[in-house]
Design an enzyme around this catalytic site. Structure first.
Site, PDB file in Angstrom:
ATOM      1  N   ASP A   1       5.734  -0.667  -6.164  1.00  0.00           N
ATOM      2  CA  ASP A   1       5.788  -0.645  -4.709  1.00  0.00           C
ATOM      3  C   ASP A   1       7.207  -0.210  -4.339  1.00  0.00           C
ATOM      4  O   ASP A   1       8.127  -0.227  -5.178  1.00  0.00           O
ATOM      5  CB  ASP A   1       5.423  -2.003  -4.108  1.00  0.00           C
ATOM      6  CG  ASP A   1       4.990  -1.847  -2.641  1.00  0.00           C
ATOM      7  OD1 ASP A   1       5.319  -0.795  -2.030  1.00  0.00           O
ATOM      8  OD2 ASP A   1       4.325  -2.741  -2.095  1.00  0.00           O
TER       9      ASP A   1
HETATM   10  C1  BGC Z   1       3.960  -0.973   0.959  1.00  0.00           C
HETATM   11  C2  BGC Z   1       3.002  -0.105   0.176  1.00  0.00           C
HETATM   12  C3  BGC Z   1       3.191   1.326   0.579  1.00  0.00           C
HETATM   13  C4  BGC Z   1       4.633   1.723   0.330  1.00  0.00           C
HETATM   14  C5  BGC Z   1       4.932   3.159   0.655  1.00  0.00           C
HETATM   15  C6  BGC Z   1       5.385  -0.474   0.921  1.00  0.00           C
HETATM   16  O1  BGC Z   1       6.145  -1.087   1.912  1.00  0.00           O
HETATM   17  O2  BGC Z   1       3.903  -2.298   0.487  1.00  0.00           O
HETATM   18  O3  BGC Z   1       1.686  -0.526   0.401  1.00  0.00           O
HETATM   19  O4  BGC Z   1       2.286   2.144  -0.091  1.00  0.00           O
HETATM   20  O5  BGC Z   1       5.465   0.920   1.119  1.00  0.00           O
HETATM   21  O6  BGC Z   1       4.947   3.379   2.017  1.00  0.00           O
END
Ligand code: BGC
Length: 697
Positions: A236
Site C-alpha cells: 500500500d
Molecule cells: C489506499 C489504497 C490505494 C492507494 C493508492 C492508499 O491510501 O489505502 O487503497 O490503492 O492509496 O492510491
C-alpha cells in the site's frame, strides 16, 4: 509459474544492471515504477480503483493533471455490487473496469477491496463487499476474472485484517490464528485460488506486531507457500517501513505517497545493502522475475495486448444493470411502492442525497465520472413535464460553513492523499460543526421542507450519508445520521406519515428515532453514474427490487460484536476478542436483534420455497421457488449451515443463488455444497432470519 516465462524473465534479468532492477521494484512516480527502455521493458502503470479508473495525477505530486480525457464510467461501489448477490453482474462490472483500465493505458488496477466489514464504522466499508467471507469471495472471483480478461491485473487489497482507518498505518491487530483463517483470509484465498488474481496489495496495518507489507507470515507462509501464489505483491502507498524486512519477505514493489522516490526503502537504501553485501542480490532478482512474469502474463512485452476502451455505451448499460439490482427494499408495509405513475401529479423530494453527486469523494476511490445521474434527475427525466417534481434540501452539511475546507488556505489545491500518511490526514473534520449559524440554517431548511411537504401529493425523503462520512482515512464515531436528519425525518413524518424514505450511503445508519413511524424504506448505495436512474426505476416499478443486504444493519454500532465483545478502534493495538462472531454470526448466536438482518431485502412480488432435498453423494441440494405474486421478479435464495458445534456461530452462509421468475413461474434451484455438512443442519431462506426450509446435512 509458466516455465517458459520464467526462462525469458531470467534471460532479461541477466542483461540488467542493479540500478535497473532496483528501478522496477519501487515507485519512480506516484503510480508508476521505472521501466528499462533499452531492453523494451515498460514501467508498470497503476491506478485506483474500485469505482472506476481514477483521474491522472502528475508523476511526482498529488496534483490532478486536469485534462479532459480522464473522465470515466463510474461503477457502483463494492457494497452496492455485493447487494446484488449476482455473480454475473460482478463479472460484468469487473469487465467494465478492466476494459476501461486498459483503455486508459493501465497495467494494474488497484481493486477490488475485499476486507471484511468488522465494524459498521470503518470509513472504507463502501469499498468492501461484506461482513461474510463466503459472499465476499464469491463476488470477488468473477470481478477479478472480468478485470483480468482485458490484460490488466486486478490488485486485491488490503492483505490483511485492514478493518479500520483509525491509526491505519500503525494499528497492531491481535487475533487468534483460527479466526484469521476462518473469517479474514478465506476471501483472499478464493481470489487467489479461483480468481487467479495477478497482484495483491499488502495492508498498512500490523498483524501480531509486524507490518503486513513486511510480514513473512502473511506474504511468505500464507500467500506463497500455502496458497501457492506466484503473482506480484505491491505495498500500500507508504506501508513499508524497513528495508531489510521488506526486502527479505516476498513483497515485490514498494509504493508510497511522497516524491523522494530514491529514498524509498526498496530504492537506494536497498541498493546500498546489496552493494555492501548485507543483502544478497538474489533477493532483488526474485522480485524482478515476478514483475517480469506479471508483464508477460499481461502481454506487455509481446505486442499482443488488448487495447481496451473507456466510456462506451455498453459500459454505461452494464453499470446501470448492476445499480438496479443493488437497491434494497427494506420496508414496504403499506405497498406504497411502486408509485403508480399514472396517478402522480406532483412529487416533492427532500434531502441532499436527492441532488448530490458522489463520484469525486471517498479517498483513493474518487474518480472523475463522465456524468452522474442523481435520484432527482432520474425521477424528473422519467416523469416528464406533466408531473411537477420539486426539490427541497431539508438539511445541509457542515462543509459549506468552511469547517471542512481542505483547500481554503489560498494555496494551490492538492489532493488529500498528500497528507494521507498522517492519522486521519484525509479526514475532513473531526466533529460535525456545531456552530449556531449552521444550526439556524438547518432549522430554516427543516421548516421550509415541512411546510412544503404538506402541499405535495407524494413526498420522498432522500438522505443518508456521503463521502465526508464514508471516507478513507476516517472512521465514523457512531452510526447516527449526520446533519440533524433524525429531527428532520421525524418532523416530516408527523405531517406526512405516508412519506417514502430513501437512504443512500455506504454503511448502515441508526434509524431508531423514526423507523417505527415509517412504513416505506429503501436503501441505495453509491451506485455509480446510473444510480439515480436505477433508484427512479425502482420507485416507479420499472425495475422490481432484488437487492439484499450484504451486511447486518445494526440498531446501533454497539450491537456489533467488535464494539460489544471486542475492541474498536483500539489504542494502537486492537484485539479482535469477538473471535468468529463477526456480523450476523454474533447477532444470531447471541440473539441481538438487528434493525435489518444480513440477507434481508424485499421485492414487489412474493416467493414460496418448497421441496428441499439433499443429495449427499453429489454434494448438492435442490429445492423449488415459486413466484406467487403479481409481477415478475428475482429472488436470492440463501443457504446456511448450522454446525451445532459448541463455541461456534449459530449459522453461516455457504451458498446462494439468484433466480428470475415470471409471475406464477416455479423453478428448481440447485446448489453445490463445498462444505462438509455431516451432522449439521441445512437451512434455506430469503435472509438469515427468514428461513423457509431445513433438513439434516
Ligand atoms: C489506499 C489504497 C490505494 C492507494 C493508492 C492508499 O491510501 O489505502 O487503497 O490503492 O492509496 O492510491
Amino acid at each position: 509459474m509458466d516455465t517458459e516465462m520464467v526462462k525469458k524473465a531470467k534471460k532479461l534479468l541477466g542483461e540488467m544492471t542493479l540500478d535497473e532492477k532496483i528501478g522496477m521494484i519501487h515507485g519512480a512516480q506516484l503510480f508508476e515504477t521505472e521501466g528499462v527502455p533499452r531492453l523494451g521493458i515498460p514501467p508498470l502503470k497503476m491506478s485506483d480503483g474500485p469505482m472506476g479508473v481514477r483521474h491522472e495525477f502528475e508523476g511526482d505530486q498529488w496534483k490532478t493533471v486536469g485534462y479532459s480525457d480522464d473522465y470515466v464510467t463510474y461503477l457502483p461501489c463494492n457494497s452496492a455490487l455485493a447487494a446484488t448477490w449476482n455473480r454475473n453482474l460482478s463479472w460484468e462490472t469487473g469487465c467494465v473496469l478492466g476494459e476501461e483500465a486498459r483503455g486508459r493505458g493501465k497495467d494494474v488496477i488497484l481493486a477490488p477491496g475485499i476486507n471484511i466489514k468488522r465494524s459498521p464504522l470503518c470509513g472504507r466499508n463502501f469499498e468492501y463487499f461484506s461482513e461474510d467471507p463466503y459472499l465476499t469471495g464469491e463476488l470477488a472471483v468473477p470481478f477479478i476474472r472480468g478485470v483480468q480478461s482485458f490484460d490488466v491485473a486486478a490488485c486485491l487489497k488490503h492483505f490483511a485484517v485492514n478493518n479500520q482507518e483509525t491509526e491505519r498505518l500503525w494499528v497492531d491487530v491481535e487475533i487468534e490464528e483460527q479466526v484469521l483463517r476462518a473469517i479474514y483470509l478465506p476471501a483472499f484465498h478464493k481470489a487467489v485460488a479461483k480468481g487467479g488474481v495477478l497482484a495483491v496489495m499488502g495492508a498498512y496495518n500490523k498483524l501480531w506486531g509486524e507490518h503486513c507489507c513486511e510480514s513473512r507470515f502473511l506474504l511468505d507462509k500464507i500467500l506463497r507457500e500455502e496458497w501457492d501464489y506466484d503473482g506480484a505483491v505491491i505495498s500500500d502507498w507508504g506501508a513499508v517501513h524497513d528495508t531489510d524486512r521488506a526486502a527479505r519477505c516476498s513483497l515485490d514493489v514498494e509504493m508510497s505517497v511522497t516524491s523522494d522516490f530514491n529514498a524509498y526503502c526498496m530504492a537506494d537504501p536497498l541498493k546500498e545493502k546489496v552493494l555492501s553485501g548485507e543483502i544478497s542480490e538474489s533477493v532483488v532478482d526474485e522480485k524482478v522475475i515476478r514483475i517480469l512474469v506479471l508483464m508477460m502474463r499481461l502481454h506487455m512485452l509481446d505486442g499482443r495486448r488488448k487495447s481496451g476502451s473507456y466510456n462506451t455505451e455498453v459500459h454505461r448499460r452494464k453499470v446501470l444493470e448492476a445499480a438496479r439490482e443493488s437497491v434494497v427494499l427494506l420496508k414496504n408495509e403499506k405497498d406504497r411502492l411502486p408509485l403508480q405513475r399514472e396517478n402522480l401529479k406532483n412529487v416533492l423530494l427532500i434531502g441532499e442525497n436527492a441532488d448530490r453527486l458522489h463520484a469525486d469523494g471517498g479517498g483513493s476511490a474518487e474518480i472523475k465520472a463522465l456524468y452522474e445521474i442523481s435520484p432527482l434527475m432520474g425521477l424528473k427525466s422519467r416523469l416528464g413535464g406533466n408531473v411537477r417534481v420539486d426539490y427541497a434540501r431539508g438539511y445541509c452539511s457542515s462543509e459549506e460553513f468552511g469547517e471542512n475546507d481542505r483547500e481554503g488556505n489560498g494555496q494551490e489545491p492538492h489532493n488529500w492523499q498528500e497528507t494521507s500518511l498522517e492519522d486521519g490526514g484525509s479526514r475532513l473534520t473531526k466533529k460535525e460543526a456545531e456552530g449556531s449559524l449552521l444550526k439556524e440554517k438547518r432549522r430554516k431548511l427543516r421548516q421550509e421542507a415541512v411546510e412544503l411537504a404538506k402541499c405535495f401529493d407524494t413526498v420522498i425523503y432522500i438522505g443518508g450519508l456521503d463521502h465526508s462520512h464514508d471516507c478513507e482515512g476516517n472512521d465514523r464515531e457512531n452510526m447516527k445520521l449526520p446533519n440533524e436528519q433524525d429531527d428532520l425525518i421525524q418532523e416530516l413524518l408527523e405531517v406526512r406519515p405516508d412519506m417514502i424514505v430513501v437512504m443512500i450511503g455506504g454503511s448502515p445508519v441508526e434509524m431508531g428515532a423514526w423507523i417505527d413511524k415509517t412504513d416505506t424504506l429503501v436503501w441505495g448505495w453509491y451506485a455509480g453514474m446510473e444510480g439515480g436512474n436505477a433508484m427512479a426505476e425502482v420507485l416507479l416499478g420499472e425495475t422490481v427490487p432484488s437487492g439484499k443486504l450484504p451486511e447486518t444493519f445494526y440498531k446501533t454500532h454497539l450491537d456489533c460484536s467488535a464494539h460489544a465483545l471486542g475492541e474498536f478502534p483500539g489504542d494502537k493495538k486492537v484485539s479482535y476478542k469477538e473471535g468468529l462472531y463477526v456480523g450476523y454470526r454474533y447477532n444470531d448466536t447471541y440473539s441481538v436483534e438487528p434493525q435489518f438482518c444480513f440477507g434481508h431485502g424485499l421485492s414487489y412480488t412474493t416467493f414460496e420455497y418448497s421441496a428441499l432435498q439433499i443429495k449427499k453423494e453429489e454434494k448438492r441440494i435442490c429445492f423449488r421457488i415459486k413466484n406467487t405474486g403479481k409481477t415478475a421478479g428475482k429472488e436470492t435464495a440463501q443457504l446456511y449451515i448450522r454446525r451445532k458445534k459448541k463455541d461456534w456461530p449459530l449459522q453461516e452462509l455457504i451458498g446462494f443463488e439468484k433466480v428470475f421468475l415470471e409471475t406464477g413461474e416455479e423453478k428448481e434451484v440447485v446448489m453445490n455444497i463445498e462444505t462438509d455438512t455431516a451432522g449439521c443442519e441445512i437451512l434455506v431462506g430469503g435472509s438469515s432470519r427468514d428461513i423457509r426450509l431445513r433438513c439434516e446435512g
